[in-house]
Design an enzyme around this catalytic site. Structure first.
Site, PDB file in Angstrom:
ATOM      1  N   ASP A  78     -60.655 137.855  17.269  1.00 19.58           N
ATOM      2  CA  ASP A  78     -60.856 137.324  18.282  1.00 19.58           C
ATOM      3  C   ASP A  78     -61.757 138.005  19.130  1.00 19.58           C
ATOM      4  OD1 ASP A  78     -61.188 140.042  17.788  1.00 19.58           O
ATOM      5  OD2 ASP A  78     -61.414 140.805  19.687  1.00 19.58           O
ATOM      6  N   CYS A 137     -39.548 101.957  20.606  1.00 20.65           N
ATOM      7  CA  CYS A 137     -39.826 101.578  21.722  1.00 20.65           C
ATOM      8  C   CYS A 137     -41.607 102.533  21.336  1.00 20.65           C
ATOM      9  CB  CYS A 137     -39.513 102.035  22.994  1.00 20.65           C
ATOM     10  SG  CYS A 137     -37.879 101.400  23.066  1.00 20.65           S
ATOM     11  N   ASP A 173     -59.041 140.834  11.306  1.00 21.57           N
ATOM     12  CA  ASP A 173     -59.792 141.134  11.091  1.00 21.57           C
ATOM     13  C   ASP A 173     -59.347 142.733  11.558  1.00 21.57           C
ATOM     14  OD1 ASP A 173     -62.445 141.441  12.580  1.00 21.57           O
ATOM     15  OD2 ASP A 173     -62.229 141.330  14.767  1.00 21.57           O
ATOM     16  N   CYS A 193     -85.183 104.483  17.798  1.00 18.40           N
ATOM     17  CA  CYS A 193     -84.231 105.296  17.723  1.00 18.40           C
ATOM     18  C   CYS A 193     -83.546 103.784  17.647  1.00 18.40           C
ATOM     19  CB  CYS A 193     -83.646 105.488  19.101  1.00 18.40           C
ATOM     20  SG  CYS A 193     -84.903 107.047  19.530  1.00 18.40           S
ATOM     21  N   CYS A 232     -86.173 105.959  22.623  1.00 18.47           N
ATOM     22  CA  CYS A 232     -87.159 104.845  22.217  1.00 18.47           C
ATOM     23  C   CYS A 232     -87.167 103.414  21.400  1.00 18.47           C
ATOM     24  CB  CYS A 232     -88.514 105.527  21.779  1.00 18.47           C
ATOM     25  SG  CYS A 232     -87.960 105.771  20.638  1.00 18.47           S
ATOM     26  N   CYS A 283     -36.158 104.386  22.822  1.00 24.78           N
ATOM     27  CA  CYS A 283     -35.675 104.549  21.102  1.00 24.78           C
ATOM     28  C   CYS A 283     -37.152 104.951  20.448  1.00 24.78           C
ATOM     29  CB  CYS A 283     -34.796 104.013  20.896  1.00 24.78           C
ATOM     30  SG  CYS A 283     -35.945 101.885  20.817  1.00 24.78           S
TER      31      CYS A 283
END
Length: 795
Positions: free
Chosen positions: A683, A85, A483, A19, A16, A82
């Site tokens: 995991d 560059c 864990d 916003c 809107c 190099c």
């Protein structure tokens, strides 16, 4: 303050006018913003602000509750020679409006650019072209086969060496006491095509650099060899009737040696990317699809999700999928590093690129294209190889000023020798030697070559290093926090203790009979134990589950039950004989099941204790970490008895039990505050906050995507021994980076003064320059011989 730029920011989430107003106010409050306007219809904001404020603008939009979508573009860059560059390409990309960050890798000849979504990629390519180089999207077809380009480069080098060799022969002959010299016109005829045809690349690249207002290695070579060639022409023209000493051989040999060095460097760089090519070669181009009972040969691009594919023995799996028919084994060595074939049967997942064993399988596709496991692995390795380690920032700063400083040193060398009374000839040759020897190639290749080699060899052994920062940090790890479930233990319950009133085999036989047909994890553990002992199970009748307590049924005419402590107490069956054992096993955190006879004579027949079994290699892992002077911690949500039992069995230094997922990250933070560099190994989804909080997150293979996303290192198989292996390859890669940078800096620190003081002629300087780049890449390639310890023999 940096120059003002106009940014067109796409804004997601506006619904809107309110916003749009909120976004505009947020943008206007960013320091330096001269003008801002937001268009709700086009969902765009136009902002005039300093170039350095792009991050602040994106942050302001996010703080207001909206989103500026970003995308990453990968470019292949041609023409870089190099570190200067690479720095120039990076600066050219970074100054474009809408570019948030740009990182250029000299070794892989790639640029990774984060841009505001919608920024035309043509602007990126044009910016690189304006800097004097060529760019194309990495997804586009290459302009030529790299192998063909390498063959052309080899042919150019051979031709250059053939033309330069006769020019050097008199110098070797002089060492043997033979004093002769090629006529000046012959030297001119040999050196001219080397200088202006075979060496034309140096002039082209030098001109592009000058046009872009910069300097690079090509400019040093072009200036140095042109000075030597021009001096030779001058001496020849003014010599009169006597034979002058010319320097055509110096210019020609320098060009030949530089081209030879660049060719060897290209070959070596190609080897550093061998891991990517090996992974890409795993993708088959065709697949056999099963449709309406008939087999049809189709291209991989024609496959869809849930297609049924036939995979014959010896073929590669064309896509990720699930086995729907058949039994076989899969060779996943190049994907996960697993050395032994993995059994595949109904319902098992298969990975595209793995090799089917000796059985015909039918699989249903579950992931295609960029979503497949193989594509994600390739993407991770490419990202890691293209990324810059933090130490590279120092190298970039040095490289940015290196060539201009060398040009000044060469000028001072020329002026200094002239001031000291040396002739123009001597002064110019010494200045040429300075220009030739001071090549920043080795400096630019030192870090990326080692990272490419290290991440590549790690990937071949099932260790995916997501970014260079994780690689650089991992060598300093002093604490590894694990864990428990799924990381050090299998995550599947097994019978770890059993005690029968009579025979053990009879206890297992009766318990297994009751559990037939059950899918409960404890039931599977009982049936697995029966299968391992090859017990024949009698039939069970009148089987009935006892909610929250266990199961009962009739076996061999006896009314039996298998259940927990609650069931035994309800039946009021005392067991003084097994009570002490039960207490001890409970203290270890074991889950207990009682086998009870209900009729004709109620009594206790035995006790089974279930626990999560340790993974093979878990003890080796802790031992290997201790050998590396790394302490181990266990941070688990399980009860204290179970966690302490695992800690004692493995010799873990410190155990924290009953830790909530949110508190795991707090434990990691506490360790870091104590001065430790912490790696977290997990995991599961509950490990993701801790993985992100650690200095280095290590996700175990088979874990969740959330854990893999939060981790800097992913282990492609669930072998905990890969944890010390990952830290080991990190340490070795870091050592190579240090060695390469040391020699690159020392080479220049020693070589430039020697050349300036007249102690190196241009030919020796050219050979040393070529050798420096090749030695740096070759040193990095020694990492290809690395193998993880203690993981060669899989159980």
């Amino acid at each position: 303050m940096s120059a003002l730029q106009t940014f067109d920011l796409p804004i997601h989430g506006m619904t809107c006018a309110g916003c749009a107003g909120r976004v505009e106010r947020a943008l206007s409050q960013v320091p330096g913003v001269q003008q801002s306007s937001v268009n709700l219809t086009s969902e765009q904001a136009r902002v005039v602000a300093p170039a350095a404020q792009l991050d602040a603008l994106i942050g302001a939009v996010a703080k207001a509750g909206y989103d500026v979508p970003l995308q990453r573009v990968e470019l292949a860059i041609d023409g870089m020679t190099c570190a200067s560059c690479a720095g120039r390409v990076e600066r050219a990309l970074a100054t474009l409006p809408g570019v948030r960050s740009a990182s250029v890798n000299l070794a892989s000849e790639r640029a990774s650019v984060e841009i505001i979504q919608g920024l035309p990629t043509e602007q990126l390519i044009a910016s690189v072209d304006a800097a004097g180089y060529q760019a194309r999207l990495l997804t586009d077809a290459p302009t030529q086969d790299p192998r063909h380009a390498l063959r052309r480069e080899r042919l150019r080098v051979l031709l250059t060496l053939l033309l330069a060799a006769p020019l050097v022969l008199p110098m070797f002959a002089d060492w043997l006491g033979l004093h002769w010299m090629l006529p000046a016109w012959v030297q001119f005829a040999l050196a001219t095509p080397v200088q202006f045809i075979l060496g034309a690349r140096f002039y082209v690249a030098a001109w592009k650099a000058l046009r872009a207002g910069s300097a690079n290695m090509d400019l040093l070579v072009a200036l140095g060899t042109s000075a030597g060639y021009g001096l030779s022409l001058y001496l020849w023209a003014t010599a009169g009737h006597h034979a002058p000493h010319l320097y055509f051989e110096a210019s020609a040999v320098v060009i030949a040696l530089v081209l030879l060095g660049k060719y060897l460097e290209s070959r070596a760089k190609r080897q550093t990317s061998a891991a990517i090519r090996a992974l890409e070669a795993l993708r088959p181009e065709r697949a056999t699809r099963l449709r309406d009972g008939r087999e049809e040969d189709v291209a991989i691009s024609a496959l869809q999700l849930d297609d049924l594919l036939v995979v014959r023995p010896g073929e590669r799996f064309p896509a990720d999928g699930v086995v729907t028919d058949g039994q076989s084994q899969a060779d996943e060595a190049l994907i996960s590093g697993e050395s032994l074939p993995v059994a595949k049967t109904l319902g098992d997942a298969v990975t595209g690129g793995a090799i089917n064993g000796d059985g015909r399988l039918v699989i249903r596709t579950t992931a295609l294209g960029g979503e497949s496991v193989l594509a994600r692995i390739i993407r991770l390795v490419e990202d890691a190889q293209a990324a810059k380690a933090p130490i590279q920032k120092l190298v970039d700063r040095v490289s940015a000023v290196f060539v201009p400083v060398v040009l000044l040193i060469a000028l001072f060398t020329l002026a200094g020798w002239l001031w000291m009374g040396a002739g123009v000839e001597t002064a110019l040759i010494n200045a040429v030697a300075v220009l030739v020897i001071a090549c920043p190639c080795a400096l630019g290749l030192a870090t990326p070559a080692a990272i490419m080699a290290g991440t590549g060899v790690a990937a071949r052994h099932g260790i995916l290093i997501k970014d260079a920062e994780a690689l650089e940090l991992a060598h300093r790890v002093s604490v590894v926090a694990f864990d428990k479930t799924g990381t050090l233990t299998s995550g599947q319950p097994r019978i770890v203790h059993l005690q029968a009133v009579g025979e053990e085999s009879q206890l297992l036989r009766l318990a297994g009979a009751l559990q037939q047909g059950s899918e409960h994890p404890l039931a599977r553990a009982v049936l697995q134990a029966c299968n391992e002992r090859q017990l024949v199970l009698p039939p069970v009748s009148a089987s009935q589950a006892l909610s929250g307590r266990g199961i009962q049924g009739e076996v061999d005419g006896r009314h039996l039950a298998l259940g927990n402590e609650r069931l035994r107490n309800e039946l009021q069956l005392p067991s003084a004989e097994l009570g002490a054992l039960a207490s001890n096993w409970e203290a270890e955190g074991r889950t207990l099941s009682w086998l009870l006879e209900l009729a004709p004579q109620p009594r206790v027949l035995g006790l089974l204790a279930f626990g999560d079994s340790l993974k093979p290699g878990a003890a080796d892992t802790i031992r290997a970490l201790r050998d590396q002077h790394i302490s181990s911690h266990l941070i688990s949500g399980d009860n204290a008895g179970s966690a302490n039992a695992v800690g004692r069995a493995l010799g873990i230094d410190d155990v924290h039990a009953q830790v909530l997922p949110a508190d795991k990250a707090a434990h990691i933070a506490a360790l870091k505050q104590g001065g430790a560099v912490v790696a977290m190994v997990g995991d599961g989804i509950n490990d993701a906050p801790a993985l992100a909080a650690a200095d280095v997150g290590i996700a175990m293979g088979g874990g969740t995507d959330v854990a893999m996303h939060a981790a800097g290192i992913t282990l492609m198989r669930g072998d905990p021994r890969l944890v010390p292996a990952a830290l080991d390859i990190s340490r070795r890669t870091w050592r190579k980076i240090q060695q390469n940078l040391f020699w690159a800096f020392v080479y220049n620190l020693i070589g430039i003064p020697l050349a300036a003081f007249g102690l190196l002629n241009p030919m020796v300087a050219g050979a040393a320059m070529a050798l420096s780049s090749v030695s740096v890449v070759s040193n990095a390639l020694l990492l290809n011989t690395w193998k993880p310890r203690d993981t060669e023999q899989q159980p």
